[in-house]
Scaffold this active site. Sequence first.
Site, PDB file in Angstrom:
ATOM      1  N   ASP A 139      -1.914   4.729   7.954  1.00  0.00           N
ATOM      2  CA  ASP A 139      -2.197   5.926   8.765  1.00  0.00           C
ATOM      3  C   ASP A 139      -2.697   5.470  10.135  1.00  0.00           C
ATOM      4  O   ASP A 139      -1.902   5.263  11.063  1.00  0.00           O
ATOM      5  CB  ASP A 139      -3.207   6.800   8.010  1.00  0.00           C
ATOM      6  CG  ASP A 139      -3.464   8.142   8.662  1.00  0.00           C
ATOM      7  OD1 ASP A 139      -3.478   8.200   9.908  1.00  0.00           O
ATOM      8  OD2 ASP A 139      -3.657   9.150   7.962  1.00  0.00           O
ATOM      9  N   ASP A 173       0.855  -1.194   0.000  1.00  0.00           N
ATOM     10  CA  ASP A 173       0.000   0.000   0.000  1.00  0.00           C
ATOM     11  C   ASP A 173       0.888   1.240   0.000  1.00  0.00           C
ATOM     12  O   ASP A 173       2.088   1.152   0.279  1.00  0.00           O
ATOM     13  CB  ASP A 173      -0.945  -0.008   1.219  1.00  0.00           C
ATOM     14  CG  ASP A 173      -2.229   0.780   0.951  1.00  0.00           C
ATOM     15  OD1 ASP A 173      -2.340   1.429  -0.102  1.00  0.00           O
ATOM     16  OD2 ASP A 173      -3.132   0.733   1.809  1.00  0.00           O
ATOM     17  N   ASP A 174       0.273   2.381  -0.323  1.00  0.00           N
ATOM     18  CA  ASP A 174       1.064   3.618  -0.343  1.00  0.00           C
ATOM     19  C   ASP A 174       1.456   4.044   1.061  1.00  0.00           C
ATOM     20  O   ASP A 174       2.565   4.493   1.302  1.00  0.00           O
ATOM     21  CB  ASP A 174       0.339   4.750  -1.109  1.00  0.00           C
ATOM     22  CG  ASP A 174      -1.108   4.958  -0.669  1.00  0.00           C
ATOM     23  OD1 ASP A 174      -1.591   4.228   0.223  1.00  0.00           O
ATOM     24  OD2 ASP A 174      -1.758   5.857  -1.230  1.00  0.00           O
TER      25      ASP A 174
HETATM   26  O1  PRP Z   1      -4.282   3.332   7.804  1.00  0.00           O
HETATM   27  P1  PRP Z   1      -5.576   3.917   7.346  1.00  0.00           P
HETATM   28  O2  PRP Z   1      -6.113   4.939   8.330  1.00  0.00           O
HETATM   29  O3  PRP Z   1      -6.592   2.892   6.979  1.00  0.00           O
HETATM   30  O4  PRP Z   1      -5.273   4.785   6.041  1.00  0.00           O
HETATM   31  C1  PRP Z   1      -4.480   4.326   4.984  1.00  0.00           C
HETATM   32  C2  PRP Z   1      -5.305   4.030   3.754  1.00  0.00           C
HETATM   33  O5  PRP Z   1      -6.031   5.211   3.357  1.00  0.00           O
HETATM   34  C3  PRP Z   1      -5.794   5.495   1.985  1.00  0.00           C
HETATM   35  O6  PRP Z   1      -6.716   4.826   1.151  1.00  0.00           O
HETATM   36  P2  PRP Z   1      -8.181   5.429   0.831  1.00  0.00           P
HETATM   37  O7  PRP Z   1      -9.189   4.803   1.746  1.00  0.00           O
HETATM   38  O8  PRP Z   1      -8.135   6.922   0.857  1.00  0.00           O
HETATM   39  O9  PRP Z   1      -8.522   4.908  -0.604  1.00  0.00           O
HETATM   40  P3  PRP Z   1      -7.661   5.047  -1.955  1.00  0.00           P
HETATM   41  O10 PRP Z   1      -6.454   4.160  -1.778  1.00  0.00           O
HETATM   42  O11 PRP Z   1      -8.574   4.549  -3.008  1.00  0.00           O
HETATM   43  O12 PRP Z   1      -7.284   6.488  -2.121  1.00  0.00           O
HETATM   44  C4  PRP Z   1      -4.406   4.939   1.740  1.00  0.00           C
HETATM   45  O13 PRP Z   1      -4.222   4.627   0.362  1.00  0.00           O
HETATM   46  C5  PRP Z   1      -4.384   3.688   2.588  1.00  0.00           C
HETATM   47  O14 PRP Z   1      -4.912   2.587   1.886  1.00  0.00           O
HETATM   48  O1  HPA Z   2      -1.860  11.231   4.788  1.00  0.00           O
HETATM   49  C1  HPA Z   2      -2.581  10.700   3.904  1.00  0.00           C
HETATM   50  N1  HPA Z   2      -2.460  11.045   2.587  1.00  0.00           N
HETATM   51  C2  HPA Z   2      -3.209  10.500   1.604  1.00  0.00           C
HETATM   52  N2  HPA Z   2      -4.126   9.559   1.836  1.00  0.00           N
HETATM   53  C3  HPA Z   2      -4.288   9.161   3.110  1.00  0.00           C
HETATM   54  N3  HPA Z   2      -5.129   8.234   3.617  1.00  0.00           N
HETATM   55  C4  HPA Z   2      -4.931   8.199   4.941  1.00  0.00           C
HETATM   56  N4  HPA Z   2      -3.985   9.065   5.324  1.00  0.00           N
HETATM   57  C5  HPA Z   2      -3.550   9.689   4.180  1.00  0.00           C
HETATM   58 MG    MG Z   3      -5.801   3.169  -0.044  1.00  0.00          MG
END
Ligand code: PRP
Ligand code: HPA
Ligand code: MG
Length: 165
Positions: free
Chosen positions: A103, A99-100
């Site tokens: 959080d 994952d990117d």
């Molecule tokens: O540790 P957490 O609090 O769960 O946050 C982290 C997750 O939040 C974001 O995804 P998002 O739900 O925004 O979806 P996306 O990847 O489609 O942008 C990010 O890409 C992680 O997958």
């Molecule tokens: O810091 C952040 N950046 C982008 N996406 C996210 N989703 C959870 N935390 C983050």
């Molecule tokens: Mg995500």
Amino acid sequence: MNNPNEKSFPVSWDQFHRDSRALAWRLAGIGSFDAIVAIARGGLVPAAIVARELNIRTVETVAVKSYDHQSQSGIKVLKEISAPVLDLARNGAKILIVDDLVDTGSTARVVREMLPGAHFATVYAKPKGRELVDTFITEVSQDTWIFFPWDLDVAYAAPISGGTD
Ligand SMILES: O=P(O)(O)OC[C@H]1O[C@H](OP(=O)(O)OP(=O)(O)O)[C@H](O)[C@@H]1O
Ligand code: HPA
Ligand SMILES: [Mg+2]
């Protein structure tokens, strides 16, 4: 939960590529993996870079949505891991989840339950979720919002002095 974020950490494409490559280098030193599960959408870009660097050709997705803009909403699994990849994992294959960032750790917790033996890697990590990740590259503070290059555009920036240029 993450609003308001006091600090921002904007990441360019170049920086993201370097950090994802650094993640691949670190993972290469840990062992070999048979397949990648990318957590869409944010995990798609680092997963592609890691797959290229480590020559992993089996790349699966699990789609999880946890945020609307910068606000955490209820966690939703929009696409499950396919049966053939779950079978691979049951038969002892080494699976790498990418994952990117992590959080609060909510997304990581849900995906880890799907693949208990997998190695979980992210490019960035915040303190609340750090313990759920096996490998990451850069940690930022909990009150920092990371802006990824796919969410950014080139725009005018006011001078630090506050005046006009
Ligand atoms: O540790 P957490 O609090 O769960 O946050 C982290 C997750 O939040 C974001 O995804 P998002 O739900 O925004 O979806 P996306 O990847 O489609 O942008 C990010 O890409 C992680 O997958
Ligand atoms: O810091 C952040 N950046 C982008 N996406 C996210 N989703 C959870 N935390 C983050
Ligand atoms: Mg995500």
